[in-house]
Motif scaffolding. Sequence first.
Motif, PDB file in Angstrom:
ATOM      1  N   CYS A 244     107.032 120.268  72.002  1.00  0.00           N
ATOM      2  CA  CYS A 244     108.473 120.059  71.983  1.00  0.00           C
ATOM      3  C   CYS A 244     109.065 121.096  71.033  1.00  0.00           C
ATOM      4  O   CYS A 244     108.778 121.090  69.842  1.00  0.00           O
ATOM      5  CB  CYS A 244     108.817 118.653  71.519  1.00  0.00           C
ATOM      6  SG  CYS A 244     110.593 118.351  71.443  1.00  0.00           S
TER       7      CYS A 244
ATOM      8  N   THR B 294     115.222 119.394  70.195  1.00  0.00           N
ATOM      9  CA  THR B 294     115.908 118.194  70.679  1.00  0.00           C
ATOM     10  C   THR B 294     117.391 118.321  70.355  1.00  0.00           C
ATOM     11  O   THR B 294     117.751 118.821  69.293  1.00  0.00           O
ATOM     12  CB  THR B 294     115.348 116.900  70.035  1.00  0.00           C
ATOM     13  OG1 THR B 294     115.553 116.945  68.629  1.00  0.00           O
ATOM     14  CG2 THR B 294     113.874 116.714  70.340  1.00  0.00           C
TER      15      THR B 294
ATOM     16  N   CYS C 186     114.778 110.488  71.586  1.00  0.00           N
ATOM     17  CA  CYS C 186     114.382 111.881  71.328  1.00  0.00           C
ATOM     18  C   CYS C 186     113.136 111.939  70.461  1.00  0.00           C
ATOM     19  O   CYS C 186     112.197 112.686  70.766  1.00  0.00           O
ATOM     20  CB  CYS C 186     115.518 112.646  70.639  1.00  0.00           C
ATOM     21  SG  CYS C 186     116.731 113.317  71.744  1.00  0.00           S
TER      22      CYS C 186
ATOM     23  N   ILE D 125     114.325 118.691  74.783  1.00  0.00           N
ATOM     24  CA  ILE D 125     114.847 117.367  75.143  1.00  0.00           C
ATOM     25  C   ILE D 125     116.336 117.308  74.824  1.00  0.00           C
ATOM     26  O   ILE D 125     116.755 117.672  73.726  1.00  0.00           O
ATOM     27  CB  ILE D 125     114.130 116.258  74.347  1.00  0.00           C
ATOM     28  CG1 ILE D 125     112.626 116.302  74.602  1.00  0.00           C
ATOM     29  CG2 ILE D 125     114.716 114.888  74.695  1.00  0.00           C
ATOM     30  CD1 ILE D 125     111.817 115.472  73.615  1.00  0.00           C
TER      31      ILE D 125
ATOM     32  N   ILE E 140     108.840 122.516  75.815  1.00  0.00           N
ATOM     33  CA  ILE E 140     109.775 121.512  76.331  1.00  0.00           C
ATOM     34  C   ILE E 140     110.930 121.308  75.354  1.00  0.00           C
ATOM     35  O   ILE E 140     110.727 121.233  74.147  1.00  0.00           O
ATOM     36  CB  ILE E 140     109.044 120.171  76.556  1.00  0.00           C
ATOM     37  CG1 ILE E 140     107.864 120.377  77.510  1.00  0.00           C
ATOM     38  CG2 ILE E 140     110.000 119.105  77.099  1.00  0.00           C
ATOM     39  CD1 ILE E 140     106.767 119.387  77.353  1.00  0.00           C
TER      40      ILE E 140
ATOM     41  N   LYS F 274     109.520 113.330  71.591  1.00  0.00           N
ATOM     42  CA  LYS F 274     108.972 114.455  70.834  1.00  0.00           C
ATOM     43  C   LYS F 274     107.575 114.122  70.325  1.00  0.00           C
ATOM     44  O   LYS F 274     106.650 114.935  70.446  1.00  0.00           O
ATOM     45  CB  LYS F 274     109.898 114.800  69.667  1.00  0.00           C
ATOM     46  CG  LYS F 274     109.409 115.971  68.851  1.00  0.00           C
ATOM     47  CD  LYS F 274     110.392 116.304  67.737  1.00  0.00           C
ATOM     48  CE  LYS F 274     109.889 117.471  66.910  1.00  0.00           C
ATOM     49  NZ  LYS F 274     110.836 117.849  65.868  1.00  0.00           N
TER      50      LYS F 274
ATOM     51  N   LEU G 172     105.065 114.203  73.211  1.00  0.00           N
ATOM     52  CA  LEU G 172     104.766 115.563  73.641  1.00  0.00           C
ATOM     53  C   LEU G 172     103.894 116.295  72.632  1.00  0.00           C
ATOM     54  O   LEU G 172     102.973 117.031  73.011  1.00  0.00           O
ATOM     55  CB  LEU G 172     106.063 116.333  73.877  1.00  0.00           C
ATOM     56  CG  LEU G 172     106.958 115.762  74.984  1.00  0.00           C
ATOM     57  CD1 LEU G 172     108.287 116.494  75.014  1.00  0.00           C
ATOM     58  CD2 LEU G 172     106.276 115.808  76.334  1.00  0.00           C
TER      59      LEU G 172
END
Length: 116
Positions: free
Chosen positions: A29, A32, A14, A6, A4, A18, A21
Amino acid sequence: MIRIVIYDDHLQRCESLKALLMMTEGMECVGTFGDCSHVLEDMHALMPDIVLMDIEMPVADGISGVLKIKREFPQIRIIMQTVFEDEARIFASLQAGAEGYILKNTGAEKIIQSIR
């Protein structure tokens, strides 16, 4: 493992996402970013499965980011994040190719459920 990325211009959001996740089994994650100014380079480098995308960001907003991602990486799923239900922007995001949206005040369980 679900990878993932962001995009959100609010650093605290963020970092919170994070952390959520990284504590969730089966999720990672991998990046970001505060805006979409280098979104294609980000996608090439990180190859995520899911992008959590803020609609409104400085420099390059989320809707333009969705358009770029979907043009080159149609397999990447995108979930838009917004502070309030702005129907016009949400609709524009979905038209650009986003698979769905969540409100930023959505609880952790619902965020994880939406990603899965």
